[in-house]
Design a protein around this motif. Structure first.
Motif, PDB file in Angstrom:
ATOM      1  N   LEU A 110      32.977  14.727 -15.012  1.00  0.00           N
ATOM      2  CA  LEU A 110      32.028  14.910 -13.795  1.00  0.00           C
ATOM      3  C   LEU A 110      31.241  13.795 -13.362  1.00  0.00           C
ATOM      4  N   PHE A 111      30.867  13.447 -12.088  1.00  0.00           N
ATOM      5  CA  PHE A 111      30.082  12.298 -11.972  1.00  0.00           C
ATOM      6  C   PHE A 111      28.731  12.753 -12.436  1.00  0.00           C
ATOM      7  N   THR A 112      27.900  11.855 -13.375  1.00  0.00           N
ATOM      8  CA  THR A 112      26.569  12.210 -13.496  1.00  0.00           C
ATOM      9  C   THR A 112      25.826  10.900 -12.808  1.00  0.00           C
ATOM     10  N   GLU A 113      24.473  11.082 -12.780  1.00  0.00           N
ATOM     11  CA  GLU A 113      23.779   9.931 -12.390  1.00  0.00           C
ATOM     12  C   GLU A 113      23.917   8.605 -13.207  1.00  0.00           C
ATOM     13  N   LYS A 114      24.564   8.930 -14.422  1.00  0.00           N
ATOM     14  CA  LYS A 114      24.580   7.468 -15.226  1.00  0.00           C
ATOM     15  C   LYS A 114      26.116   7.063 -15.039  1.00  0.00           C
ATOM     16  N   THR A 115      26.927   7.704 -14.087  1.00  0.00           N
ATOM     17  CA  THR A 115      28.080   7.045 -14.143  1.00  0.00           C
ATOM     18  C   THR A 115      28.108   5.758 -13.452  1.00  0.00           C
ATOM     19  N   ALA A 116      29.172   4.896 -13.702  1.00  0.00           N
ATOM     20  CA  ALA A 116      28.974   3.554 -13.268  1.00  0.00           C
ATOM     21  C   ALA A 116      29.501   3.531 -11.843  1.00  0.00           C
ATOM     22  N   TYR A 117      28.843   2.903 -10.721  1.00  0.00           N
ATOM     23  CA  TYR A 117      29.499   2.472  -9.621  1.00  0.00           C
ATOM     24  C   TYR A 117      30.856   1.943  -9.564  1.00  0.00           C
ATOM     25  N   GLN A 132       0.884  -1.332  -0.025  1.00  0.00           N
ATOM     26  CA  GLN A 132      -0.239  -0.018   0.095  1.00  0.00           C
ATOM     27  C   GLN A 132       0.961   1.348   0.116  1.00  0.00           C
ATOM     28  N   TRP A 133       1.491   1.499  -1.207  1.00  0.00           N
ATOM     29  CA  TRP A 133       2.683   2.562  -1.179  1.00  0.00           C
ATOM     30  C   TRP A 133       2.225   3.741  -1.551  1.00  0.00           C
ATOM     31  N   GLU A 134       0.724   4.098  -1.564  1.00  0.00           N
ATOM     32  CA  GLU A 134       0.385   5.466  -1.927  1.00  0.00           C
ATOM     33  C   GLU A 134       1.150   6.587  -1.008  1.00  0.00           C
ATOM     34  N   ASN A 135       1.496   7.638  -1.456  1.00  0.00           N
ATOM     35  CA  ASN A 135       2.038   8.501  -0.500  1.00  0.00           C
ATOM     36  C   ASN A 135       3.168   8.247   0.421  1.00  0.00           C
ATOM     37  N   LYS A 136       3.883   7.117   0.115  1.00  0.00           N
ATOM     38  CA  LYS A 136       4.822   6.563   0.944  1.00  0.00           C
ATOM     39  C   LYS A 136       6.255   6.776  -0.048  1.00  0.00           C
ATOM     40  N   LEU A 137       7.045   6.771   0.964  1.00  0.00           N
ATOM     41  CA  LEU A 137       8.617   7.325   0.340  1.00  0.00           C
ATOM     42  C   LEU A 137       9.617   6.601   1.342  1.00  0.00           C
ATOM     43  N   PHE A 138      10.704   6.090   0.703  1.00  0.00           N
ATOM     44  CA  PHE A 138      11.883   5.725   1.544  1.00  0.00           C
ATOM     45  C   PHE A 138      13.134   6.620   0.825  1.00  0.00           C
ATOM     46  N   TYR A 139      13.548   7.564   1.328  1.00  0.00           N
ATOM     47  CA  TYR A 139      14.619   8.200   0.863  1.00  0.00           C
ATOM     48  C   TYR A 139      15.938   7.934   1.411  1.00  0.00           C
ATOM     49  N   HIS A 140      16.830   7.252   0.485  1.00  0.00           N
ATOM     50  CA  HIS A 140      18.170   7.103   1.003  1.00  0.00           C
ATOM     51  C   HIS A 140      19.371   8.063   0.524  1.00  0.00           C
ATOM     52  N   ILE A 141      20.240   8.583   1.557  1.00  0.00           N
ATOM     53  CA  ILE A 141      20.983   9.773   1.676  1.00  0.00           C
ATOM     54  C   ILE A 141      22.614   8.882   1.172  1.00  0.00           C
ATOM     55  N   SER A 142      23.031   9.149   0.164  1.00  0.00           N
ATOM     56  CA  SER A 142      24.101   8.469  -0.185  1.00  0.00           C
ATOM     57  C   SER A 142      25.062   9.479  -0.630  1.00  0.00           C
ATOM     58  N   THR A 143      26.173   9.115  -1.038  1.00  0.00           N
ATOM     59  CA  THR A 143      27.397  10.054  -1.437  1.00  0.00           C
ATOM     60  C   THR A 143      28.037   9.837  -2.815  1.00  0.00           C
ATOM     61  N   ASP A 144      28.731  10.778  -3.278  1.00  0.00           N
ATOM     62  CA  ASP A 144      29.267  10.653  -4.520  1.00  0.00           C
ATOM     63  C   ASP A 144      30.550   9.773  -4.696  1.00  0.00           C
ATOM     64  N   GLU A 145      30.991   9.253  -3.643  1.00  0.00           N
ATOM     65  CA  GLU A 145      32.146   8.325  -3.333  1.00  0.00           C
ATOM     66  C   GLU A 145      31.854   6.844  -3.883  1.00  0.00           C
ATOM     67  N   VAL A 146      30.551   6.750  -4.235  1.00  0.00           N
ATOM     68  CA  VAL A 146      30.181   5.384  -4.811  1.00  0.00           C
ATOM     69  C   VAL A 146      30.700   5.204  -6.180  1.00  0.00           C
ATOM     70  N   TYR A 147      30.940   6.564  -6.869  1.00  0.00           N
ATOM     71  CA  TYR A 147      31.378   6.690  -8.160  1.00  0.00           C
ATOM     72  C   TYR A 147      32.790   6.226  -8.511  1.00  0.00           C
ATOM     73  N   GLY A 148      33.703   6.256  -7.485  1.00  0.00           N
ATOM     74  CA  GLY A 148      34.875   6.315  -7.461  1.00  0.00           C
ATOM     75  C   GLY A 148      35.793   7.404  -7.498  1.00  0.00           C
ATOM     76  N   SER A 149      36.721   7.330  -8.539  1.00  0.00           N
ATOM     77  CA  SER A 149      37.830   8.385  -8.467  1.00  0.00           C
ATOM     78  C   SER A 149      37.784   8.932  -9.814  1.00  0.00           C
ATOM     79  N   LEU A 150      37.698  10.255 -10.101  1.00  0.00           N
ATOM     80  CA  LEU A 150      37.883  10.887 -11.620  1.00  0.00           C
ATOM     81  C   LEU A 150      39.272  11.318 -11.748  1.00  0.00           C
ATOM     82  N   GLY A 151      39.603  11.275 -13.206  1.00  0.00           N
ATOM     83  CA  GLY A 151      40.897  11.938 -13.448  1.00  0.00           C
ATOM     84  C   GLY A 151      40.784  13.379 -13.401  1.00  0.00           C
ATOM     85  N   ALA A 152      41.697  14.038 -14.092  1.00  0.00           N
ATOM     86  CA  ALA A 152      41.729  15.466 -14.054  1.00  0.00           C
ATOM     87  C   ALA A 152      40.386  16.065 -14.698  1.00  0.00           C
ATOM     88  N   THR A 153      39.889  15.480 -15.484  1.00  0.00           N
ATOM     89  CA  THR A 153      38.615  15.968 -15.967  1.00  0.00           C
ATOM     90  C   THR A 153      37.280  15.243 -15.916  1.00  0.00           C
TER      91      THR A 153
END
Ligand code: NAD
Ligand code: TYD
Length: 350
Positions: free
Chosen positions: A143-150, A120-141
């Protein structure tokens, strides 16, 4: 009246989120569930503790029976989940603590939420707060987007990545309504002084060494914590269910430049000679698996939810330094006892 569970609300970011929600939404009852680990401090939210739409619950997300009972007692409509072990260096010393809290603790919350509402999910929400660190490390150029692989590299980021996957899996498998946001490094009042910025502010005040890992050229994207809390408010109310939002400050700094900026600002405030505090800088052994660079593409949240950071970094760091300098008792309280042991162990070769 909606019942909203916020976990980790006695911690750094959680405290700012609890304050915002309690003050802005009198029609929500905010339940703050926190174990009060070394990182949790009820002093962070003393100002809102007597509000009638606020209740503190002292408990552990790793205890499934307790969590199940809590969800049955209060019928939480939504969860904003921040409770976590959050410091990379501690995760290197004790990965299992991170697996337990960040992964198992999250699954306990998901299970209790799922069994309470049973589709009975109407008006219910589980909001999980996470970090950009899941994306690993970038080189010199780039940016992390929502599509960047973990691609997590530390036990901390691996445990957060794992919890993100589980939240998404509960969405796909059971239809549980969720949103996730992945934010860059936060700074501001009430951050525990194991993290770079408050550690340096505290050490400068006490004329102690400023330990810079490796060559100091590691880069982070810093966001003022109150701006993060505002972004969380936006995502909670307007985020698309089943989506992820990256949150960041467009504010990249190499550690060494950031520490020098803090030194210069504090020399002024402490009436020290220009350059005095910089002499405290000490290059120390690098953190193993140290991610070179994090930087967020926050285009999606800006476009879809009309959110932007409100403060410049200069304003934010000024407020932050002032806060620590004006809150000596808070700082003394959290840096006594167990902190000294941690500090000695972490920086023993410095
Ligand atoms: P924090 O370490 O300051 O606070 C964590 C809070 O969780 C503390 O109050 C602690 O007592 C509580 N807690 C820990 N284990 C618990 C348990 N088993 N049961 C109940 N409560 C428990 O962390 P923070 O910096 O405020 O981070 C909050 C969240 O935001 C975390 O999930 C973190 O991964 C995420 N995040 C942090 C940053 C950052 O820069 N600090 C950036 C992006 C995302
Ligand atoms: P930190 O505040 O621990 O956040 P995170 O590791 O989650 O990014 O560290 C920020 C940066 O500062 C990171 O590159 C590690 C570095 N750092 C130091 O150089 N010295 C220190 O004593 C600490 C705690 C961090």
């Amino acid at each position: 009246m909606k019942n909203i569970l916020i976990t980790g609300g006695a911690g750094f970011i959680g405290g700012h989120v609890v304050r915002l929600m309690v003050q802005k939404y009198p029609n929500y009852h905010i339940f703050n569930l926190d174990k009060l680990t070394y990182a949790g401090n009820l002093g962070n939210i003393a100002d809102i503790s007597t509000f009638s739409n606020y209740t503190f619950l002292h408990g552990d997300i790793c205890d499934p029976n307790y969590i199940e009972r809590l969800f049955k007692s209060f019928s939480f409509d939504s969860v904003i989940h921040l409770a976590a072990e959050s410091h990379v260096d501690r995760s290197i010393a004790d990965p299992l603590a991170f697996v337990k809290t960040n992964i198992l603790g999250t699954v306990n919350l998901l299970n209790a939420f799922k069994s309470l509402w049973q589709d009975q999910w109407e008006n219910k929400l589980f909001y999980h707060i996470s970090t950009d660190e899941v994306y690993g490390s970038l080189g010199a150029t780039g940016l992390f987007t929502e599509k960047t692989a973990y691609d997590p590299n530390s036990p901390y980021s691996a445990s957060k990545a794992s919890s993100d996957h589980l939240v998404r899996a509960y969405g796909e498998t059971y239809g549980l309504p969720y949103v996730i946001s992945n934010c860059s490094n936060n700074y501001g009042p009430n951050q525990f002084p194991e993290k770079l910025i408050p550690l340096c502010i505290n050490n400068i005040q006490n004329n102690m060494a400023l330990p810079i890992y490796g060559d100091g050229k590691y880069t982070r994207d810093w966001l003022y914590v109150v701006d993060h809390a505002e972004a969380i408010d936006r995502v909670f109310h307007h985020g698309k269910k089943g989506s992820t939002y990256n949150i960041g400050g467009h504010n990249e700094w190499q550690n060494i430049d950031l520490v020098k900026l803090i030194c210069r600002t504090m020399d002024d405030k402490l009436g020290r000679k220009k350059g005095d505090s910089e002499q405290l800088i000490q290059f120390v052994t690098d953190r193993p698996g140290h991610d070179k660079r994090y930087a967020i593409d926050a285009n999606k949240i800006e476009r879809e939810l009309d959110w932007k950071p409100s403060l410049t970094f200069e304003e934010g760091i000024e407020r932050t330094i002032n806060w620590y300098m004006n809150n000596g008792p808070w700082l003394n309280n959290v840096t006594s006892g167990a902190y000294l042991e941690y500090y000695k162990h972490q920086y023993q070769n410095s």
